[in-house]
Scaffold this motif. Structure first.
Motif, PDB file in Angstrom:
ATOM      1  N   PRO A 131       0.764  -1.033   0.073  1.00 11.73           N
ATOM      2  CA  PRO A 131       0.135   0.079   0.069  1.00 11.73           C
ATOM      3  C   PRO A 131       0.758   1.095  -0.074  1.00 11.73           C
ATOM      4  O   PRO A 131       0.509   2.525  -0.527  1.00 11.73           O
ATOM      5  CB  PRO A 131      -0.796  -0.133   1.363  1.00 11.73           C
ATOM      6  N   ARG A 137       1.223   2.687  -3.575  1.00 12.07           N
ATOM      7  CA  ARG A 137       0.004   3.347  -4.049  1.00 12.07           C
ATOM      8  C   ARG A 137      -0.309   4.824  -3.364  1.00 12.07           C
ATOM      9  O   ARG A 137      -0.695   5.714  -3.624  1.00 12.07           O
ATOM     10  CB  ARG A 137      -1.171   2.630  -3.688  1.00 12.07           C
ATOM     11  N   ILE A 166      -7.676   7.674  -8.332  1.00 11.06           N
ATOM     12  CA  ILE A 166      -7.828   6.417  -8.640  1.00 11.06           C
ATOM     13  C   ILE A 166      -6.998   5.998  -9.942  1.00 11.06           C
ATOM     14  O   ILE A 166      -7.280   6.559 -10.838  1.00 11.06           O
ATOM     15  CB  ILE A 166      -9.223   5.982  -8.683  1.00 11.06           C
ATOM     16  N   HIS A 196      -5.270   1.038  -8.377  1.00 20.68           N
ATOM     17  CA  HIS A 196      -6.485   0.664  -7.500  1.00 20.68           C
ATOM     18  C   HIS A 196      -7.351  -0.546  -8.192  1.00 20.68           C
ATOM     19  O   HIS A 196      -7.863  -1.230  -7.632  1.00 20.68           O
ATOM     20  CB  HIS A 196      -7.105   1.664  -7.298  1.00 20.68           C
ATOM     21  N   LEU A 241      -5.202  -5.211  -6.027  1.00 19.74           N
ATOM     22  CA  LEU A 241      -6.287  -4.506  -7.074  1.00 19.74           C
ATOM     23  C   LEU A 241      -7.475  -5.189  -7.368  1.00 19.74           C
ATOM     24  O   LEU A 241      -7.616  -6.259  -7.309  1.00 19.74           O
ATOM     25  CB  LEU A 241      -5.359  -4.470  -8.603  1.00 19.74           C
ATOM     26  N   VAL A 289     -14.126   0.623  -5.073  1.00 18.43           N
ATOM     27  CA  VAL A 289     -12.634   0.152  -4.952  1.00 18.43           C
ATOM     28  C   VAL A 289     -12.186   0.669  -3.705  1.00 18.43           C
ATOM     29  O   VAL A 289     -11.422  -0.322  -2.941  1.00 18.43           O
ATOM     30  CB  VAL A 289     -11.775   0.419  -6.014  1.00 18.43           C
ATOM     31  N   LYS A 290     -12.289   1.956  -3.069  1.00 16.12           N
ATOM     32  CA  LYS A 290     -11.960   2.363  -1.861  1.00 16.12           C
ATOM     33  C   LYS A 290     -12.728   1.728  -0.749  1.00 16.12           C
ATOM     34  O   LYS A 290     -12.228   2.089   0.420  1.00 16.12           O
ATOM     35  CB  LYS A 290     -11.619   3.753  -1.965  1.00 16.12           C
ATOM     36  N   CYS A 332      -9.149  -4.672  -0.570  1.00 14.36           N
ATOM     37  CA  CYS A 332      -8.375  -5.351  -1.697  1.00 14.36           C
ATOM     38  C   CYS A 332      -7.136  -5.938  -1.257  1.00 14.36           C
ATOM     39  O   CYS A 332      -6.727  -6.894  -1.831  1.00 14.36           O
ATOM     40  CB  CYS A 332      -8.372  -4.425  -2.750  1.00 14.36           C
ATOM     41  N   ASP A 333      -6.648  -5.220   0.007  1.00 17.58           N
ATOM     42  CA  ASP A 333      -5.297  -5.746   0.420  1.00 17.58           C
ATOM     43  C   ASP A 333      -5.503  -7.047   0.906  1.00 17.58           C
ATOM     44  O   ASP A 333      -4.431  -7.630   1.205  1.00 17.58           O
ATOM     45  CB  ASP A 333      -4.566  -4.481   1.523  1.00 17.58           C
TER      46      ASP A 333
END
Length: 344
Positions: free
Chosen positions: A169, A172, A185, A262, A285, A325-326, A330-331
């Motif tokens: 992360p 990003r 994004i 992302h 992602l 997405v946020k 996802c991690d």
């Protein structure tokens, strides 16, 4: 192949590779990690590329000598378009060895290339002991093309080296900080820029997405026939600040590029498995991909938004991904996929 070989060696087996010389300067025998042997066969100097007839008779004596010297019991070939693979498997059968073949791609039935290739593999794989396909879609395609026994054909998906594709992360976050907009994004697209990889769809999608979402940027890696059109698109719409074109990427740099994004976008028109979306999901992602071939078999439903291979459907799912997405964890995808896809 390397990861599979190392896993077999860990189980007490001996593994040797036979391949063509690498980029014209790597030839002969090289011993790799844990005693794995790599045989790089020289091609005839008069040839540009792999000419089937001449390559076959040039390589056959060398291949037989290697099989005898290394006391091989099982020969495993890959890819039905590989001349060397057919040569090695035929040499193996002449010595009474067991043969296994893995198919990674989907091929058509009705174009000139498909008709020619399908006739070849029907003859070459007549006495195959077992076959492996990377997805159920690939298996259906291969069984029909090669006329092999479906009960001797098995579906084993590709795996991913989870140690090489880990989420980070911080990469990003640094990318977002660099942009100056906390809502930024990044959509990553890494693929050959060719028709079958959906480059025409990509070129239609980009202007619409950047016009609709001011906080969305594209990072594009890969090279091919569509590069000129992509650069023309950027110039036409003045998108130099919204699209980053990286060109061809060595595989060692793919993970770092993925961690900048992302969302991973795949617009392929045909895929038997698509290892790229698996690597992207491992890096944290959210995936938006066309639902062609074996793609629906690769990822759990919560990791991928699948679309039809048309602009309207892809735009709809991309917009959904950009909004969500946020909000998604996802991690955490990495831990789940590292257990599902493992060479061991």
């Amino acid at each position: 192949g390397y990861q599979l070989a190392q896993s077999l060696i860990e189980r007490g087996h001996k593994v040797s590779f036979i391949t063509n010389n690498y980029q014209g300067h790597r030839s002969g025998l090289r011993v790799m990690a844990n005693g794995m042997k790599m045989y790089y066969l020289n091609q005839l100097p008069v040839l540009q590329g792999d000419v089937a007839f001449l390559s076959f008779f040039h390589c056959l004596p060398l291949v037989k000598q290697i099989l005898v010297r290394e006391q091989i019991d099982i020969v495993h070939g890959h890819q039905s378009t590989s001349v060397l693979s057919h040569c090695v498997m035929m040499a193996a059968k002449s010595l009474g060895l067991k043969t296994v073949f893995t198919e990674h791609s989907l091929y058509s039935y009705n174009d000139f290339t498909g008709i020619h290739l399908n006739k070849l593999i029907k003859w070459s794989f007549r006495d195959l002991d077992a076959a492996i396909c990377v997805s159920h879609a690939c298996k259906d395609n291969f069984v029909l093309r090669a006329k092999v026994d479906p009960h001797q054909t098995f579906t084993i998906p590709n795996a991913v080296d989870s140690n090489r594709f880990t989420p980070d992360p911080s990469i990003r976050e640094a990318e977002i900080k660099k942009s100056g907009n906390p809502d930024t994004i990044n959509i990553v697209f890494i693929s050959r820029l060719q028709y079958r990889k959906g480059v025409d769809l990509l070129l239609e999608i980009i202007p619409k997405v950047v016009a609709q979402f001011e906080n969305v940027n594209f990072i594009i890696g890969g090279d091919g026939s569509g590069m000129a059109d992509l650069k023309a698109l950027v110039e036409k719409h003045n998108l130099y600040n919204r699209i980053e074109i990286l060109g061809g990427l060595p595989h060692t740099k793919v993970r770092d590029v993925l961690c900048r994004g992302h969302i991973f976008l795949n617009t392929s028109l045909t895929e038997s498995f698509c290892i790229a979306i698996l690597e992207a999901a491992c890096c944290g992602l959210l995936v938006v991909s066309t639902d062609v071939g074996g793609v629906p078999e690769v990822l759990p439903k919560h990791m991928a938004y699948l679309t039809k291979p048309n602009v309207k459907s892809i735009l709809r799912q991309l917009a959904r991904a950009i909004i969500n997405v946020k909000k998604l964890p996802c991690d955490t995808f990495y831990n789940e996929l590292a257990e599902i896809y493992n060479w061991r």
